[in-house]
Design a protein around this motif. Structure first.
Motif, PDB file in Angstrom:
ATOM      1  N   ILE A   1      41.878  35.342  33.711  1.00  0.00           N
ATOM      2  CA  ILE A   1      40.452  35.337  33.388  1.00  0.00           C
ATOM      3  C   ILE A   1      39.612  35.998  34.479  1.00  0.00           C
ATOM      4  O   ILE A   1      38.474  36.369  34.222  1.00  0.00           O
ATOM      5  CB  ILE A   1      39.911  33.917  33.110  1.00  0.00           C
ATOM      6  N   PHE A   2      40.168  36.148  35.686  1.00  0.00           N
ATOM      7  CA  PHE A   2      39.434  36.808  36.757  1.00  0.00           C
ATOM      8  C   PHE A   2      39.939  38.225  37.010  1.00  0.00           C
ATOM      9  O   PHE A   2      39.678  38.807  38.054  1.00  0.00           O
ATOM     10  CB  PHE A   2      39.526  35.996  38.056  1.00  0.00           C
ATOM     11  N   ASN A   3      40.679  38.793  36.064  1.00  0.00           N
ATOM     12  CA  ASN A   3      41.143  40.167  36.232  1.00  0.00           C
ATOM     13  C   ASN A   3      39.978  41.136  36.354  1.00  0.00           C
ATOM     14  O   ASN A   3      40.084  42.187  36.981  1.00  0.00           O
ATOM     15  CB  ASN A   3      42.009  40.596  35.035  1.00  0.00           C
ATOM     16  N   GLU A   4      38.862  40.793  35.727  1.00  0.00           N
ATOM     17  CA  GLU A   4      37.696  41.686  35.702  1.00  0.00           C
ATOM     18  C   GLU A   4      36.448  40.846  35.477  1.00  0.00           C
ATOM     19  O   GLU A   4      36.513  39.647  35.199  1.00  0.00           O
ATOM     20  CB  GLU A   4      37.845  42.709  34.577  1.00  0.00           C
ATOM     21  N   GLY A   5      35.299  41.496  35.613  1.00  0.00           N
ATOM     22  CA  GLY A   5      34.038  40.851  35.276  1.00  0.00           C
ATOM     23  C   GLY A   5      33.674  39.703  36.182  1.00  0.00           C
ATOM     24  O   GLY A   5      32.911  38.830  35.789  1.00  0.00           O
ATOM     25  N   ILE A   6      34.206  39.683  37.389  1.00  0.00           N
ATOM     26  CA  ILE A   6      33.863  38.638  38.340  1.00  0.00           C
ATOM     27  C   ILE A   6      33.595  39.305  39.687  1.00  0.00           C
ATOM     28  O   ILE A   6      34.310  40.211  40.084  1.00  0.00           O
ATOM     29  CB  ILE A   6      35.012  37.602  38.465  1.00  0.00           C
ATOM     30  N   ASP A   7      32.551  38.881  40.346  1.00  0.00           N
ATOM     31  CA  ASP A   7      32.138  39.535  41.582  1.00  0.00           C
ATOM     32  C   ASP A   7      32.093  38.493  42.702  1.00  0.00           C
ATOM     33  O   ASP A   7      31.139  37.731  42.805  1.00  0.00           O
ATOM     34  CB  ASP A   7      30.766  40.192  41.384  1.00  0.00           C
ATOM     35  N   ILE A   8      33.151  38.447  43.505  1.00  0.00           N
ATOM     36  CA  ILE A   8      33.212  37.530  44.650  1.00  0.00           C
ATOM     37  C   ILE A   8      33.555  38.373  45.880  1.00  0.00           C
ATOM     38  O   ILE A   8      34.721  38.449  46.287  1.00  0.00           O
ATOM     39  CB  ILE A   8      34.253  36.406  44.453  1.00  0.00           C
ATOM     40  N   PRO A   9      32.572  39.033  46.474  1.00  0.00           N
ATOM     41  CA  PRO A   9      32.867  39.954  47.584  1.00  0.00           C
ATOM     42  C   PRO A   9      33.569  39.302  48.766  1.00  0.00           C
ATOM     43  O   PRO A   9      34.259  39.978  49.530  1.00  0.00           O
ATOM     44  CB  PRO A   9      31.477  40.466  47.985  1.00  0.00           C
ATOM     45  N   LYS A  10      33.438  37.975  48.931  1.00  0.00           N
ATOM     46  CA  LYS A  10      34.039  37.303  50.094  1.00  0.00           C
ATOM     47  C   LYS A  10      35.556  37.147  49.973  1.00  0.00           C
ATOM     48  O   LYS A  10      36.203  36.773  50.949  1.00  0.00           O
ATOM     49  CB  LYS A  10      33.400  35.920  50.288  1.00  0.00           C
ATOM     50  N   ILE A  11      36.136  37.428  48.807  1.00  0.00           N
ATOM     51  CA  ILE A  11      37.579  37.281  48.633  1.00  0.00           C
ATOM     52  C   ILE A  11      38.301  38.070  49.733  1.00  0.00           C
ATOM     53  O   ILE A  11      38.129  39.280  49.862  1.00  0.00           O
ATOM     54  CB  ILE A  11      38.030  37.793  47.251  1.00  0.00           C
ATOM     55  N   ASN A  12      39.118  37.386  50.529  1.00  0.00           N
ATOM     56  CA  ASN A  12      39.849  38.075  51.592  1.00  0.00           C
ATOM     57  C   ASN A  12      41.365  37.914  51.468  1.00  0.00           C
ATOM     58  O   ASN A  12      42.113  38.411  52.309  1.00  0.00           O
ATOM     59  CB  ASN A  12      39.383  37.598  52.979  1.00  0.00           C
ATOM     60  N   GLN A  13      41.813  37.229  50.409  1.00  0.00           N
ATOM     61  CA  GLN A  13      43.254  37.119  50.169  1.00  0.00           C
ATOM     62  C   GLN A  13      43.498  37.027  48.673  1.00  0.00           C
ATOM     63  O   GLN A  13      42.907  36.195  47.990  1.00  0.00           O
ATOM     64  CB  GLN A  13      43.840  35.903  50.884  1.00  0.00           C
ATOM     65  N   VAL A  14      44.341  37.899  48.159  1.00  0.00           N
ATOM     66  CA  VAL A  14      44.762  37.871  46.757  1.00  0.00           C
ATOM     67  C   VAL A  14      46.257  37.598  46.734  1.00  0.00           C
ATOM     68  O   VAL A  14      47.035  38.303  47.393  1.00  0.00           O
ATOM     69  CB  VAL A  14      44.439  39.196  46.040  1.00  0.00           C
ATOM     70  N   VAL A  15      46.663  36.569  46.003  1.00  0.00           N
ATOM     71  CA  VAL A  15      48.067  36.169  45.935  1.00  0.00           C
ATOM     72  C   VAL A  15      48.546  36.332  44.499  1.00  0.00           C
ATOM     73  O   VAL A  15      47.932  35.799  43.569  1.00  0.00           O
ATOM     74  CB  VAL A  15      48.243  34.705  46.400  1.00  0.00           C
ATOM     75  N   MET A  16      49.634  37.075  44.327  1.00  0.00           N
ATOM     76  CA  MET A  16      50.180  37.334  42.996  1.00  0.00           C
ATOM     77  C   MET A  16      51.460  36.527  42.822  1.00  0.00           C
ATOM     78  O   MET A  16      52.465  36.787  43.476  1.00  0.00           O
ATOM     79  CB  MET A  16      50.428  38.822  42.825  1.00  0.00           C
ATOM     80  N   LEU A  17      51.393  35.551  41.921  1.00  0.00           N
ATOM     81  CA  LEU A  17      52.508  34.636  41.688  1.00  0.00           C
ATOM     82  C   LEU A  17      53.122  34.867  40.325  1.00  0.00           C
ATOM     83  O   LEU A  17      53.693  33.956  39.728  1.00  0.00           O
ATOM     84  CB  LEU A  17      52.020  33.184  41.796  1.00  0.00           C
ATOM     85  N   ARG A  18      52.992  36.078  39.817  1.00  0.00           N
ATOM     86  CA  ARG A  18      53.546  36.396  38.508  1.00  0.00           C
ATOM     87  C   ARG A  18      54.150  37.786  38.566  1.00  0.00           C
ATOM     88  O   ARG A  18      53.785  38.604  39.395  1.00  0.00           O
ATOM     89  CB  ARG A  18      52.474  36.317  37.419  1.00  0.00           C
ATOM     90  N   GLN A  19      55.089  38.052  37.671  1.00  0.00           N
ATOM     91  CA  GLN A  19      55.700  39.369  37.665  1.00  0.00           C
ATOM     92  C   GLN A  19      54.708  40.410  37.150  1.00  0.00           C
ATOM     93  O   GLN A  19      53.782  40.098  36.399  1.00  0.00           O
ATOM     94  CB  GLN A  19      56.968  39.382  36.823  1.00  0.00           C
ATOM     95  N   THR A  20      54.915  41.640  37.579  1.00  0.00           N
ATOM     96  CA  THR A  20      54.011  42.730  37.195  1.00  0.00           C
ATOM     97  C   THR A  20      54.454  43.314  35.866  1.00  0.00           C
ATOM     98  O   THR A  20      55.497  43.971  35.774  1.00  0.00           O
ATOM     99  CB  THR A  20      54.018  43.819  38.282  1.00  0.00           C
ATOM    100  N   ASP A  21      53.689  43.041  34.819  1.00  0.00           N
ATOM    101  CA  ASP A  21      53.997  43.581  33.492  1.00  0.00           C
ATOM    102  C   ASP A  21      53.158  44.804  33.165  1.00  0.00           C
ATOM    103  O   ASP A  21      53.444  45.523  32.217  1.00  0.00           O
ATOM    104  CB  ASP A  21      53.757  42.516  32.414  1.00  0.00           C
ATOM    105  N   SER A  22      52.102  45.034  33.943  1.00  0.00           N
ATOM    106  CA  SER A  22      51.189  46.135  33.654  1.00  0.00           C
ATOM    107  C   SER A  22      50.568  46.617  34.954  1.00  0.00           C
ATOM    108  O   SER A  22      50.023  45.822  35.720  1.00  0.00           O
ATOM    109  CB  SER A  22      50.090  45.677  32.684  1.00  0.00           C
ATOM    110  N   SER A  23      50.659  47.919  35.205  1.00  0.00           N
ATOM    111  CA  SER A  23      50.035  48.479  36.411  1.00  0.00           C
ATOM    112  C   SER A  23      48.518  48.378  36.318  1.00  0.00           C
ATOM    113  O   SER A  23      47.833  48.263  37.341  1.00  0.00           O
ATOM    114  CB  SER A  23      50.464  49.941  36.596  1.00  0.00           C
TER     115      SER A  23
END
Length: 976
Positions: A508-530
């Motif tokens: 749900i946060f793939n797009e349309g969300i603006d949180i400029p302070k985000i300083n860490q993104v953690v991916m806990l799922r396999q990559t199905d789409s570039s």
């Protein structure tokens, strides 16, 4: 030992006595610089030395978080191998922030001390290897800018372990080390108190929200470089009469401001701005206020709770404006400028109802990801008017986004080395939570406060992991599609305020969300789409004064789609396996600015395995990309369209259908087709001649498509313009052979015969008297078929482009491009063999009949289960020296071995081609030419399956230039 001393002596001779010495080797002194054009980076050498080191010592005054991030994954791998190091740093000028010392303390295999030497300003790095030491000393501190971007001078020297130069440095280091203070938590606490006294802690804030903004003040807000170029693109399409336009721009590059600048220029009577999430509506309106100025009443919201229907600039959610009772409160021509944010959603019925109802003078769409997986043609909706396009890589180059440090880390493993079968109902959930916490703490984040997003595989996993992570002491919450808008807004506010460490979410946060302070993104799922990968990465790329960079931690398991990770990171959508491997080998060199890409060893192996095993020519994938490009163009694409728009490598279509024409014919269902002869010749030229391996045939074709006859001199001049030597008689004969398909062979009734002989068609003849190349009547007849001529011209253009692209990246050595890949057939064709010797036992090498050539082919990592007589002991001793074995049943007196031994007598050329293993396919890396070391020839024996011993000759081959470090490491590393 003596060999190593000789290597050092020869390297130092070239570096300090005679630069024209033919031998330098891997021990030759080097000047290390950062140079964008040649992809040189101080960091590359640093990492290569670190990977091979048995220990290290750094004496460096200044260290930044970003600089340490570039080394962390490699330090972790060294820790797993039991290799330790020491870092000596300082408090000079209080440059080093307290947090960097906290990060240094996390390194389990690194001892850190703080020197008390006044004015300590050293930048020296010593790497310990077996019997020798490498030293890098110069201007580079341990910062990302110094290691990747800044203009720096550093010298790399290599010394025997008993040499005096490295001894001086070692003694200096040890002296300072003994007097230095060990890094401890107590020391850090004291330093932090002193640091705060020295530094003004007032943080500059962004301009506060305001009720009004004077127009004259608003006009002072000017566009950045990207926005200026996009505005020119919009102006240009409107001047041509366009009523719709599309902006494709990476997340975080300022699309909202860009649209506001365009509205300021357009001066609409009324404007409608449509978004799909209320969460970003107020922020968008505030940005517009700053750019446009004017009274508060000019700006209004249209949501479930706000109804500012009369506002000049109206900001609406699609959920509200798409309702018929709301929409029909406005006249269809009420807005002369309408903007749709995240416009890749515009195929939905809600958006279509708006687009079909309103009639603005101009409709603008903005998106970071216009390509759709559902087949909807967004480009058609905007009349194929792409006003401007900037993707992630270009945005990083333009410094529009914050740099990122990507870490591909290993997913949780069981004690036996296999991946755990994770279940949220058993203890493995707790094990995984501990594993996640360990990684996010080690790889850390910019600044003092954690502000992160975790993307999970499922709603169930998000909720379960959130609970488990909270048990580990983190403050997290799970948000999914089931969460209300109010809940989402409240939790985002808590995250920004520091009351949460992470939000765990599912898409749900793939797009349309603006949180400029985000300083860490953690991916806990396999990559199905570039596409989704880039959307999720983009959540943290907005610049913010609280962060200097973004940390991305991607947990990589044994997933089939792991090959998509480098596709997304490097933005290369050609799906060419060799290019993907090359980019992974180059690592951070293929990403601009201070950003770095890092993989833990096991995770990196998983990526390479996925590339090796994945079929990138599946019909579904080819069809999807073909349709997407056709949608973007609004017409049937040709091969060069795939190149110009950065889509899938068009040679994949050629290999699938034997020619691009054949593939398109099935897609478009042509009512009329080219003749059988034209079809066959187009197939054979596409497959065997016009593939980009050699440009000569394509150059001749370009000339003959324009003229009936071409002089030898005209051909030479065209080659010289491409930076190629003029034709020799041998090259001329080879080119004519190839164009006439006499070199390429096919099986026919158990015999290998030339394609031209099989099909009886000649393309070109060379007139020896006039020195002219002339179209044969067969070629003239085929060119009368319009589609044949069109598709042949496209293939020829592609062939020249492919060669020139590779030429720009590589050194040309007598027909071969260094480190590019070639099949055996390619090699024999470039060397000018009159026919492809496919019927002969080429194996690992073939001495030509005239003894002028002997190409050598090495499959470096031998497969298990292969014949013992083909399991040759070929191995690199150094990047400049290869131990190599002849074919079995050979002695020193065997004709081929004797010819190689007397290579000087025959003026024999020995180009070396190596591939890592058979999973790479039929192509080999060209590593340059070699010279056999005559004193190394040794007759020995190999054991056959029957325990019988067969003779073989072992020798050393000296490369004329050492193999590039990262490629050498890739080829020789046992894993992958």
């Amino acid at each position: 030992m003596e060999a190593r001393i000789d290597e050092l002596r020869l390297g130092l001779t070239k570096g300090f006595i005679d630069r024209d010495s033919p031998y330098g080797g891997s021990f030759e002194p080097e000047l290390l610089v950062n140079e964008k054009a040649t992809k040189q980076m101080v960091l590359t050498t640093m990492l290569e030395e670190l990977k091979a080191a048995e220990g290290f010592m750094f004496a460096v005054a200044f260290i930044t978080e970003s600089g340490l991030q570039a080394l962390k994954a490699h330090l972790f791998d060294l820790h797993n191998k039991g290799i330790k190091g020491r870092i000596l740093t300082s408090t000079y000028n209080y440059f080093n922030q307290p947090k960097i010392f906290k990060e240094l303390l996390k390194l389990k295999n690194v001892e850190v001390r703080i020197t008390t030497v006044e004015g300590f300003h050293s930048k020296g790095y010593i790497f310990e290897h077996q019997s020798y030491r490498s030293l890098i000393v110069g201007s580079s501190n341990l910062t990302a800018s110094a290691l990747k971007v800044n203009y720096e001078w550093n010298i790399k020297l290599t010394s025997h372990e008993h040499g005096s130069i490295v001894g001086y440095f070692n003694d200096q280091f040890e002296t300072m080390w003994q007097d230095a203070q060990p890094l401890t938590e107590i020391w850090i606490k004291r330093y932090q108190e002193l640091y705060l006294i020295q530094h003004d802690q007032k943080v500059a804030e962004f301009p506060a929200s305001y009720q009004t903004n004077k127009v004259e003040d608003a006009l002072k807000v000017i566009p950045n470089q990207m926005q200026s170029q996009a505005l020119e693109g919009l102006r240009a399409i409107r001047e041509k009469g366009a009523k719709r336009g599309l902006i494709v721009s990476a997340t975080g590059t300022g699309k909202t401001y860009l649209s506001a600048f365009d509205v300021r220029r357009f001066k609409p009577k009324r404007m409608l701005f449509i978004v799909h999430r209320e969460q970003i509506l107020t922020k968008s309106m505030e940005d517009y206020r700053r750019v446009l100025g004017g009274a508060e009443s000019d700006f209004g919201l249209l949501t479930g709770t706000k109804k500012d229907l009369n506002a000049r600039y109206l900001f609406a959610t699609i959920q509200t404006i798409s309702k018929q009772e709301t929409r029909e409160q406005f006249h269809s021509a009420a807005f002369d400028y309408i903007l749709i944010d995240e416009s890749h959603r515009a195929g939905a019925n809600t958006y279509q109802s708006i687009i079909n109802y309103f009639q603005p003078e101009f409709l603008l769409g903005m998106t970071a990801t216009p390509e759709r997986s559902d087949g909807y043609n967004l480009f058609e909706l905007f009349h194929y008017n792409i006003a401007y396009e900037i993707r992630l890589k270009e945005a990083l180059e333009e410094d529009l986004l914050v740099p990122f440090h990507y870490f591909g880390v290993t997913e949780l493993m069981a004690p036996d080395g296999h991946e755990l079968e994770l279940s949220i109902n058993d203890l493995s959930l707790d094990h995984r939570a501990k594993h996640i916490v360990e990684k996010i703490n080690y790889y850390s984040h910019a600044g003092d406060t954690r502000c992160g997003l975790m993307f999970c595989q499922s709603k169930k996993e998000a909720h379960a992991l959130s609970g488990a992570l909270n048990q580990q002491g983190l403050k997290t919450i799970a948000l999914t599609g089931d969460s209300s808008q109010e809940e989402r807004t409240m939790q985002v506010n808590r995250l920004e305020a520091g009351r949460l460490d992470y939000i765990l979410t599912v898409d749900i946060f793939n797009e349309g969300i603006d949180i400029p302070k985000i300083n860490q993104v953690v991916m806990l799922r396999q990559t199905d789409s570039s596409i989704i990968f880039i959307q999720q990465l983009g959540r943290g790329l907005r610049k913010h004064h609280h962060k200097a960079f973004l940390t991305v931690i991607d947990f990589i398991g044994n997933y089939e789609n792991n090959y998509l990770i480098p596709v997304a990171l490097y933005g290369d959508y050609r799906f060419n396996k060799d290019r993907l491997r090359k980019q992974l080998v180059e690592g951070s060199r293929s990403i601009p600015g201070e950003s770095t890409i890092n993989f833990e060893a096991i995770a990196e192996t998983r990526i390479f395995n996925a590339i090796d095993q994945k079929n990138l020519s599946l019909k579904k994938d080819l069809d999807d990309d073909y349709v997407r490009l056709k949608n973007k163009l609004g017409k049937q694409p040709m091969m060069m369209d795939f190149v110009n728009y950065g889509f899938r490598d068009p040679m994949l279509y050629v290999r699938y259908g034997k020619s691009y024409y054949n593939y398109v014919k099935k897609q478009e269902k042509f009512t009329t087709e080219i003749s059988t002869d034209a079809k066959i010749i187009l197939e054979k030229l596409s497959e065997h001649v016009l593939d980009g391996v050699r440009p000569h045939e394509a150059v001749l074709m370009v000339l003959l498509l324009d003229k009936v006859a071409v002089s030898d001199d005209d051909f030479d001049q065209q080659l010289i313009r491409l930076g190629l030597p003029a034709l020799t008689s041998a090259t001329r004969a080879s080119v004519v052979q190839n164009v006439n398909l006499r070199f390429a062979r096919e099986k026919h009734k158990s015999q290998m015969i030339a394609i031209e002989a099989r099909y009886g068609i000649t393309m070109v003849v060379f007139d020896e008297e006039d020195l002219q190349y002339k179209r044969h009547q067969d070629f003239d007849r085929l060119l009368n078929e319009e589609d044949f001529a069109r598709y042949l011209a496209d293939q020829v253009t592609f062939c020249l482009h492919r060669y020139q692209e590779q030429r720009s990246e590589s050194q040309l050595i007598d027909g071969f491009l260094l480190y590019q890949k070639y099949t055996r057939k390619d090699v024999f064709r470039i060397l000018g063999f009159s026919e492809n010797p496919v019927a002969q036992n080429v194996g690992g090498y073939l001495v030509s009949q005239d003894k002028r050539f002997c190409p050598i082919f090495v499959n470096y990592l031998k497969e298990e289960g292969i014949s013992e007589t083909t399991k040759y002991d070929d191995q690199f001793i150094t990047p400049e020296l290869l131990q190599w074995m002849s074919k079995s049943n050979r002695r020193l007196c065997s004709p081929d071995v004797d010819a190689i031994y007397h290579h000087h007598k025959h003026q024999m050329r020995l180009p070396l081609f190596v591939k890592k293993h058979n999973d790479e396919g039929a192509s080999f890396y060209y590593l340059g030419d070699v010279e056999p070391v005559q004193t190394s020839f040794e007759e020995t024996n190999m054991e056959k399956e029957s325990m019988k011993m067969v003779p073989v000759v072992k020798m050393l081959l000296k490369l004329k230039q050492p193999v590039e470090r990262s490629l050498y490491t890739y080829i020789t590393k046992e894993s992958h």
